[in-house]
Design an enzyme around this catalytic site. Sequence first.
Site, PDB file in Angstrom:
ATOM      1  N   ASP A  62       5.262   0.870  13.127  1.00  0.00           N
ATOM      2  CA  ASP A  62       4.553   1.909  12.369  1.00  0.00           C
ATOM      3  C   ASP A  62       3.149   1.384  12.127  1.00  0.00           C
ATOM      4  O   ASP A  62       2.975   0.344  11.500  1.00  0.00           O
ATOM      5  CB  ASP A  62       5.279   2.152  11.040  1.00  0.00           C
ATOM      6  CG  ASP A  62       4.580   3.185  10.151  1.00  0.00           C
ATOM      7  OD1 ASP A  62       3.551   3.749  10.559  1.00  0.00           O
ATOM      8  OD2 ASP A  62       5.086   3.415   9.035  1.00  0.00           O
ATOM      9  N   SER A  97       0.814  -1.215   0.000  1.00  0.00           N
ATOM     10  CA  SER A  97       0.000   0.000   0.000  1.00  0.00           C
ATOM     11  C   SER A  97       0.846   1.264   0.000  1.00  0.00           C
ATOM     12  O   SER A  97       0.334   2.353  -0.275  1.00  0.00           O
ATOM     13  CB  SER A  97      -0.941   0.003   1.212  1.00  0.00           C
ATOM     14  OG  SER A  97      -0.218   0.019   2.425  1.00  0.00           O
ATOM     15  N   HIS A  98       2.147   1.141   0.327  1.00  0.00           N
ATOM     16  CA  HIS A  98       3.045   2.291   0.286  1.00  0.00           C
ATOM     17  C   HIS A  98       4.194   2.068  -0.690  1.00  0.00           C
ATOM     18  O   HIS A  98       5.212   2.740  -0.618  1.00  0.00           O
ATOM     19  CB  HIS A  98       3.600   2.574   1.690  1.00  0.00           C
ATOM     20  CG  HIS A  98       2.594   3.144   2.618  1.00  0.00           C
ATOM     21  ND1 HIS A  98       1.714   2.353   3.329  1.00  0.00           N
ATOM     22  CD2 HIS A  98       2.291   4.421   2.942  1.00  0.00           C
ATOM     23  CE1 HIS A  98       0.930   3.124   4.056  1.00  0.00           C
ATOM     24  NE2 HIS A  98       1.256   4.376   3.844  1.00  0.00           N
ATOM     25  N   PHE A 102       2.398  11.002   1.752  1.00  0.00           N
ATOM     26  CA  PHE A 102       1.822   9.670   1.540  1.00  0.00           C
ATOM     27  C   PHE A 102       2.740   8.569   2.045  1.00  0.00           C
ATOM     28  O   PHE A 102       2.347   7.406   2.107  1.00  0.00           O
ATOM     29  CB  PHE A 102       1.566   9.419   0.045  1.00  0.00           C
ATOM     30  CG  PHE A 102       2.823   9.243  -0.759  1.00  0.00           C
ATOM     31  CD1 PHE A 102       3.428   8.003  -0.863  1.00  0.00           C
ATOM     32  CD2 PHE A 102       3.412  10.327  -1.398  1.00  0.00           C
ATOM     33  CE1 PHE A 102       4.608   7.845  -1.586  1.00  0.00           C
ATOM     34  CE2 PHE A 102       4.584  10.176  -2.119  1.00  0.00           C
ATOM     35  CZ  PHE A 102       5.182   8.930  -2.208  1.00  0.00           C
ATOM     36  N   ARG A 161       8.722  -7.468   7.886  1.00  0.00           N
ATOM     37  CA  ARG A 161       9.157  -6.483   6.894  1.00  0.00           C
ATOM     38  C   ARG A 161      10.657  -6.615   6.630  1.00  0.00           C
ATOM     39  O   ARG A 161      11.107  -6.550   5.476  1.00  0.00           O
ATOM     40  CB  ARG A 161       8.797  -5.076   7.388  1.00  0.00           C
ATOM     41  CG  ARG A 161       9.045  -3.995   6.366  1.00  0.00           C
ATOM     42  CD  ARG A 161       8.386  -2.683   6.769  1.00  0.00           C
ATOM     43  NE  ARG A 161       8.838  -2.217   8.071  1.00  0.00           N
ATOM     44  CZ  ARG A 161      10.021  -1.611   8.284  1.00  0.00           C
ATOM     45  NH1 ARG A 161      10.845  -1.436   7.275  1.00  0.00           N
ATOM     46  NH2 ARG A 161      10.341  -1.188   9.481  1.00  0.00           N
ATOM     47  N   ARG A 204      -5.462   2.887   4.486  1.00  0.00           N
ATOM     48  CA  ARG A 204      -6.488   3.050   3.446  1.00  0.00           C
ATOM     49  C   ARG A 204      -6.040   2.429   2.124  1.00  0.00           C
ATOM     50  O   ARG A 204      -6.855   1.894   1.372  1.00  0.00           O
ATOM     51  CB  ARG A 204      -6.818   4.528   3.240  1.00  0.00           C
ATOM     52  CG  ARG A 204      -7.990   4.756   2.271  1.00  0.00           C
ATOM     53  CD  ARG A 204      -8.500   6.176   2.346  1.00  0.00           C
ATOM     54  NE  ARG A 204      -9.574   6.458   1.414  1.00  0.00           N
ATOM     55  CZ  ARG A 204     -10.855   6.191   1.620  1.00  0.00           C
ATOM     56  NH1 ARG A 204     -11.220   5.604   2.741  1.00  0.00           N
ATOM     57  NH2 ARG A 204     -11.772   6.496   0.727  1.00  0.00           N
ATOM     58  N   GLY A 205      -4.739   2.461   1.887  1.00  0.00           N
ATOM     59  CA  GLY A 205      -4.232   1.853   0.665  1.00  0.00           C
ATOM     60  C   GLY A 205      -4.545   0.379   0.559  1.00  0.00           C
ATOM     61  O   GLY A 205      -4.702  -0.153  -0.550  1.00  0.00           O
ATOM     62  N   ASP A 206      -4.653  -0.317   1.697  1.00  0.00           N
ATOM     63  CA  ASP A 206      -4.988  -1.740   1.655  1.00  0.00           C
ATOM     64  C   ASP A 206      -6.413  -1.946   1.147  1.00  0.00           C
ATOM     65  O   ASP A 206      -6.704  -2.924   0.441  1.00  0.00           O
ATOM     66  CB  ASP A 206      -4.837  -2.354   3.044  1.00  0.00           C
ATOM     67  CG  ASP A 206      -3.385  -2.490   3.474  1.00  0.00           C
ATOM     68  OD1 ASP A 206      -2.533  -2.722   2.593  1.00  0.00           O
ATOM     69  OD2 ASP A 206      -3.099  -2.340   4.669  1.00  0.00           O
TER      70      ASP A 206
END
Length: 340
Positions: free
Chosen positions: A181, A50-51, A124, A315, A189-191
């Site tokens: 994080d 998403s990022h 973003f 990650r 929201r990107g998900d």
Amino acid sequence: MTISSSPVRLSLDEAYELSRDVLSRNGMNAQHAASVAQSVVAGQRDECQSHGMYRLLVCVKGLRSAQVSGNAQPDVFDVSAALTRVDAHAGFSQVAFAAGVDELIRKANEVGVAALAINNCFHFSALWQEVEMLAERGVAAMAMTPSHACVAPAGGSKPLFGTNPFAFAWPRPGDFPFVFDFATSMVARGDIELAARNQQSIPEDWAIDACGQPTRDPARALDGAMLTFGSYKGSALSAMIELLAGPLIGDWMSFESLAKDAGAAITPHHGELIVAFGLNKFGGGDGCAKSNLARAEVLFHAIVDQGARLPSQRRFAARARSLREGVQIDRALFDEINAL
């Protein structure tokens, strides 16, 4: 580039070159294109989709709207012994952060605690990128920022807060610091946007529709409101971030940022607050600070030794994998990025 059917695999250098070229061709100068390209590739590398390079779509949309500056030169203001302010002049936050980070670290080490307030930026990026870099340079740090209003407060049904992420990092020996994080919403929201792109359902506790009812349909969720994590606890933290990274530093809150957007649906325009802590000043000098860092390691080992994992372990594992194998991008997204 090595292109297969689906997904597409790129080396990290290829991913960076593609991202930089897309941004350059759409109006960013070399400084901005390099900084933002590094950010989105870092997200892709660490499998934070998403990022990752998905964000190139909204970056270009913002540049083409003429609201986002791809050439702005940030101004750095030495406000006090413990505070630095950067005016991004409607550029991206990554460039503004780079302009002020050295002063933030210097002041944290000299005073003990220091803050960097970024104003008038389009934001973003994942906050872990900033706090992780600060921890690697020897200071503990936390960062926070509002967003566009898309999250209902606990007990409410209308968007008011942003996803309002909060990040923290602590220096450690070895390759990686302790980093977390998280959005104060149930998910970034990107998900949900990616789920909508891929026609996938979402968990029922992520969002409500425009009528205030739980939904598994990402399109209905995007038209409704996301939910905070932990009910009232996440809601209170989200409100705190609105205040500290909004009115405290003289910048927009999430509902104000959304109103300013006026339907353009581009990257949120607001501010960011980063606070850094000098370990030597707090710890009583170099020798004591080293002892205190060693005591912190006891905590981390005690977590792992009972079978729990530290934040960001997955990650970091993804990062190691990407360094060996490159990154994967959904074919449709790759084609859409190339079209830019």
